[in-house]
Design a protein around this motif. Structure first.
Motif, PDB file in Angstrom:
ATOM      1  N   GLY A  19      19.539 -14.907 -37.455  1.00 23.37           N
ATOM      2  CA  GLY A  19      20.653 -15.825 -37.654  1.00 23.37           C
ATOM      3  C   GLY A  19      20.197 -17.162 -38.208  1.00 23.37           C
ATOM      4  N   PRO A  76      25.186 -22.431 -40.855  1.00 24.86           N
ATOM      5  CA  PRO A  76      25.724 -22.405 -42.225  1.00 24.86           C
ATOM      6  C   PRO A  76      25.064 -23.392 -43.186  1.00 24.86           C
ATOM      7  N   ALA A 132      21.526 -21.642 -43.808  1.00 21.40           N
ATOM      8  CA  ALA A 132      21.394 -20.235 -44.193  1.00 21.40           C
ATOM      9  C   ALA A 132      21.245 -20.042 -45.705  1.00 21.40           C
ATOM     10  N   SER A 133      22.182 -20.613 -46.464  1.00 23.61           N
ATOM     11  CA  SER A 133      22.189 -20.317 -47.895  1.00 23.61           C
ATOM     12  C   SER A 133      20.973 -20.881 -48.615  1.00 23.61           C
ATOM     13  N   GLU A 157      25.197 -15.511 -40.115  1.00 16.20           N
ATOM     14  CA  GLU A 157      25.403 -16.929 -40.363  1.00 16.20           C
ATOM     15  C   GLU A 157      26.458 -17.430 -39.394  1.00 16.20           C
ATOM     16  N   ASP A 158      26.115 -18.366 -38.552  1.00 20.07           N
ATOM     17  CA  ASP A 158      27.089 -18.863 -37.581  1.00 20.07           C
ATOM     18  C   ASP A 158      26.667 -20.242 -37.101  1.00 20.07           C
TER      19      ASP A 158
END
Lengths: 293, 293
Positions: free
Chosen positions: A96, A99, A102-103, A126-127
């Motif tokens: 995980g 946000p 993540a990208s 993604e959280d």
DNA sequence: TCATACAATAGGTTTAGACTATCGTAGCCA
DNA sequence: TGGCTACGATAGTCTAAACCTATTGTATGA
């Protein structure tokens, strides 16, 4: 009843001869006779019709052997699964990241992990940070990329990299022409932040609040992209803190570095101490560090 | 590995708590811990990730539990089969009879068996005597209606009824007008019989051969119906022995009874001594005797 | 800081699975 | 017919593994 007994049953059913079946099972013939008898008593049905000269399955025996064969097969499946997953670097691994991270990190980290553990099936989640920590706790994910510190004794934490903040302003912002800024310079300017729950919001607040920067109250962005668009809007007069990792330069914002002690956040990998794959995750951390090098 | 262990595994997987799982399995908590641990060692993979506060399945655990659940289900199926077949009067029962008997006794016997054992799935097999005996020996059928005597110590034999022979001739046969015949009367007449392998052939031969009846050599019938048609053909001059049970009267043959000691065959039920359903078959015999009145 | 909840460990007891030796029966061959 | 062989069943004993109770160790929460 016992898996071993089922194998005895199958051995006798296959050869219709106790002696040979006993050899196949690596036990003595009396043992086999006993166990089959015990099983018959337990089930309350005769499985074999035996005479001195011949052994044959009863109707019940035939049907039960059918099921026993399926059980034996499934037992094989369990062994197969265990053998496959004995190597920790196989099976699924759920990773995980929050946000605003993540990208930017997945494109670098995922190929590194895939290269280091080609048999691992990597699933990305993604959280928001607190959701990730719950999922980590519940075993729904195996590790998470989070902003440190993470205070939870159940977790193992390893820092991966420092992510410095830039001050991001539009071209017409009063601070737009500065080569660098100090946190003191933020005083009195209007700060636009992400919505509640995003850890970037908390990190930015920690940097700015003490300095008296005034948070824009009428609006909070729900994504970094929205945040960027709002700040760069002409005459917005807004500013925000942008993590270096997200400061691509492919937009119309001015990213101004901080002079002196640069505020930053630390990104680390977090996993459960109790996870048996701890060693593998340690290796994974090395791979991640090498990838960002 | 052991079926019991798989149940332990499932119990823990269900509740994610060793104590409660132990209660559900009616064992102590340490026993459960031990057995799970042993299983993990045996399989070489960790099934649960345990801390003081929580228990959760590993990836391997999840997959193995899936298979274990199927095994547990199949174990249930075995019990279900055993429970169902514990009553000998359930399941399949394969009953054989030779061709010149089958079509005449099955219509009487089958309803009687179905009435006596409604849960028994009755399968009927029609074959020549020696084939039936082989199948009986091999367990491919459970009982057979045969002409006695049957000399095989492996079989249990119970006579059911006497089936007297009639002399069957066409209306223009020299013996056609007789009210009764003696075996001596057969001397010199041409006898048509069934093909090799039919027991009726051997029985008829036993009756007639001593008396010098001459077997028609150019043709042998392969069924009773053909035999009937051949004998009744005008000017055939043929005769045959017809068992009473097959002498329906709904044809153009003359059936002449024997005077004095009537030749006959004895029909009986034959099954394997070793068959565990012997008692039930004894009850079946009573039902058959009652049915034939 | 004490009580509670949980799983793991330790040590002793019982059970069940295994062995060898022997029996009982049927078929086979001299 | 008598002895040989093949087969599964039975008897008696031993051992390993499954189980128990009692205890330890470690978090959590009042």
């Amino acid at each position: 009843m016992n898996l071993r007994d089922l194998h005895y049953l199958l051995a006798v059913a296959d050869g219709l001869n106790f002696k040979r079946a006993a050899e196949a099972c690596h036990v003595s013939q009396p043992t086999l006779s006993m166990q089959i008898k015990k099983m018959e008593d337990y089930l309350g049905v005769r499985l074999f019709e035996r005479t001195n000269k011949s052994v044959m399955l009863t109707d019940a025996g035939r049907r039960i052997v059918e099921v026993a064969r399926r059980i034996a097969q499934d037992e094989g499946h369990i062994h197969a699964i265990a053998t496959m997953l004995r190597d920790p670097a196989t099976g699924e691994f759920r990773l995980g990241a929050f946000p605003t991270l993540a990208s930017y990190v997945f494109p670098v980290y995922v190929p590194a992990i895939v290269k280091a553990f080609p048999k691992l099936r990597l699933l990305l989640i993604e959280d928001k940070t607190h959701v990730l920590m719950e999922k980590l706790n519940a075993g729904k994910i195996d590790a998470a990329l989070l902003a440190l510190p993470v205070e939870d004794s159940a977790f193992e934490v390893v820092p991966l990299f420092e992510d410095p903040f830039f001050l991001a302003v539009g071209h017409d912002h009063p601070l737009a022409k500065r080569k660098s800024v100090r946190t003191d310079d933020l005083t009195g300017h209007k700060l636009l932040l992400l919505d509640e729950g995003h850890c970037l919001r908390d990190q930015a607040l920690a940097v700015c609040r003490a300095r008296g920067a005034e948070e824009e109250q009428s609006f909070r962005a729900t994504s970094l992209e929205t945040l960027r668009l709002m700040v760069q809007a002409p005459q917005s007069g807004l500013m925000t803190l942008m993590p270096a990792i997200a400061a691509s330069g492919a937009d119309w914002l001015r990213y101004i570095p901080f002079a002196g002690k640069t505020p930053s956040r630390t990104i680390g990998l977090v996993w459960r101490k109790a996870d048996a794959r701890g060693d593998m995750i340690g290796v994974m951390v090395k791979a991640l560090k090498a990838a960002q090098g």
